[in-house]
Design a protein around this motif. Sequence first.
Motif: not given
Length: 556
Positions: A92-98, A116-126, A276-278
Motif C-alpha cells: 500500500n505504501v508503494a502504491n501511495l508513493l507512486m 483502474e489497474d487495482g493499485a489500491q491505496t485506501g478507501p478515501l485516497t483512491d 507517511i501522509y504528512a
Amino acid sequence: MCASLLASLPFDPAPAQPRPDIGVAGAFLSSRVAVTHSDFEEMAASHDRLLQTDPDNPGFRELSMQGHLLAGNFERAVERAAEITASGSASNVANLLMQADAFNRSVYDVAIAAIEDGAQTGPLTDPMARAWAELGRGSMSDALAAFDVVIAEREELAPFALYFKALALAFVGDLERAETLLTGEAEGPIGLSRRGVVAHISILSQLGRMDDALQLTDAMFGAAPDQDVAELRAALREGRAIPFETITSARDGMAETYFTLAAALPVERGDWLPLIYARLALALRPDHAEAILFTGQLLERAEQYSLANAVYDRMPADNPQYLAAQLGKANALARSGDVERAIESLRALSRDRPDSVLVHSALGDQLRREEEFEQAEAAYAHALDLLESVEERHWVLLYTRAITLERLGEWERAEPEFRRVLEFVPDEPQVLNYLGYSLIDKGMKLDEALGMIERAVEAEPDSGYIVDSLGWAYYRLGRYDEAVPVMERAVELMPTDPILNDHLGDVYWAVGREREARFQWRRALSFAPHPDLDVDLVRRKIEQGKTPPDAMTDAQ
C-alpha cells in the motif's frame, strides 16, 4: 472512521529475515535497532546495505522505501516504490508513493490508470485521487462525480469528501456553491479543521461578505488569534479580500487530502502512518505551513530531532507560521539535549521578535527547566508586560511565573500569583496541587491546603505526583496511617521516581515498618540522580533511620 482508515493501509515494520548464507549480521542488527527506535535515516541506509547482498528481498526493499520516505527523501523512496510495483509485490505504501509521484509530475492519466489497474491505496485516497486527477485533466464534471460517489456511499468518509469538493469548487471559481457546502447546509455537516475555517473565511471575503467573514473569524479564533489569523482579520477590517490559496492546483488538492488524513489519524508511538501522509503532503506542496509544523511535531514524538529541525527550517521567514516553526525548532533542540543552542535560539528570536509574548514565555520555560530561575522570571515578567490585559487564556504563563517565584524563595510574591491563577481556573489540578503542597510544606493554612490537594487528586486520581502530594500532606500533618496507602498508590503509579520512593520510605519508618523503609530508600538511591533528591540524606536515613516530624499546626 480512523480505525477503518488505519486498517486500510497495513504495513509491518518488522524487517524480513535475511537468508542465512548472506553475511549481513551487522547491517541486519542495525536495521532492527533503527526500526525499533524509528531512526528513519539509519533504517533507509541499513536496508539499502542489506539489499546490496539480497536485492530481491521484499522486506528489505519495503523498509528501505519507508525509511527514505519518513526521512524526507521522496525521490529515493519513489525509486524503491517503482521497484516494488515492478516486482509485483503488494504494498500500500508503494502504491501511495507512486500515486503521489504521479501528482507531483502532473501526469494525471497515470494516477487514474493506476486506480483502474487495482493499485489500491485506501478507501478515501483512491476516490479523491481520481477526483483531483480528473480536475487536473480539466473535467470538473467527472471530478464532482468522484466526490459524490464517496459522499453517497461512505457515510463515515462523507465529511472529508464534502470538504474536498468545496475546495475544488472554490478553485474553479464556483464560490457560492463552495460556501454553502462549507456551512453544512447544502449536502451535510463538515467538521472543519482550523485550515478549513481559514478557507471558509477566504471564500466569504472573495464573495464580498466581509462582515460574515469577520464574524466567523471572531467566533472561531477569539479576540487574540495567532499571527496568521490576526493578519487575515486586519485585511478584512480594511475591506481587502483574502486570496483563496488553500489549493491552487490538482496537485495541491491531493496534498490537502494527504494532510487531512495525517491530521485525522490518532498519533500513537510506533505508528508511522500519520507521518507517511504528512511527508506525502509536503512532497506535493513544500510550502504547506500546517504540514511543516505537523511533520515536525511527529518527528519530535519519534525522537528524530535533527529531522524535525530540518522540516522546521523549511518554513519561509515571511510566513505567518514562521514563529511557530522556530519555537518548534528550539523545543526539538532542547529535547535532543542541545539545551544551550535551544536557549540561544530563543534569545535570538526574542531580539528579532521583541513584542512576542510567545517567544518570551518559551524562553522563560526553557530557563526554568534549567533552574535559571532569575533569568526565567525576567522573561516571564517581560511576557506579561507585553499583554494589554491578563485573561484566562494566559493562566499557564501566570502559573509558570508563580512556580519560578516559589523556586526563587519569594513566597510572598508567589502565593498571590498562584491564587490569581485559581481565579481563572479554579479547578485546575496542577495548580491546586502545587499551591496546596507548598502551603503544607511551609506549615501554612493547612486545612485549606489539604482541601486543595484532595480536590486535585479527585480530578486526576492516576497522577503519581498529585497522589504523592496527598500522601506527603498526611505525613506532614502526622496522619501516618492515612499516609501509607496513599503513598503506596503513588509509587504504584510511578514506581521508578526517586522522590516518591523516598517519601514512601519516610512514611513506612513513621509507622514502624523499618525494613520496608530502608528498602524504599535504597530504591530511591537506585533511581538517582534527581534535582530534588538529597542523596547524602537518604544514605544517612538508611544507616540511622529518621525521626518523623512533629505533627504540624497551622502557622498561618
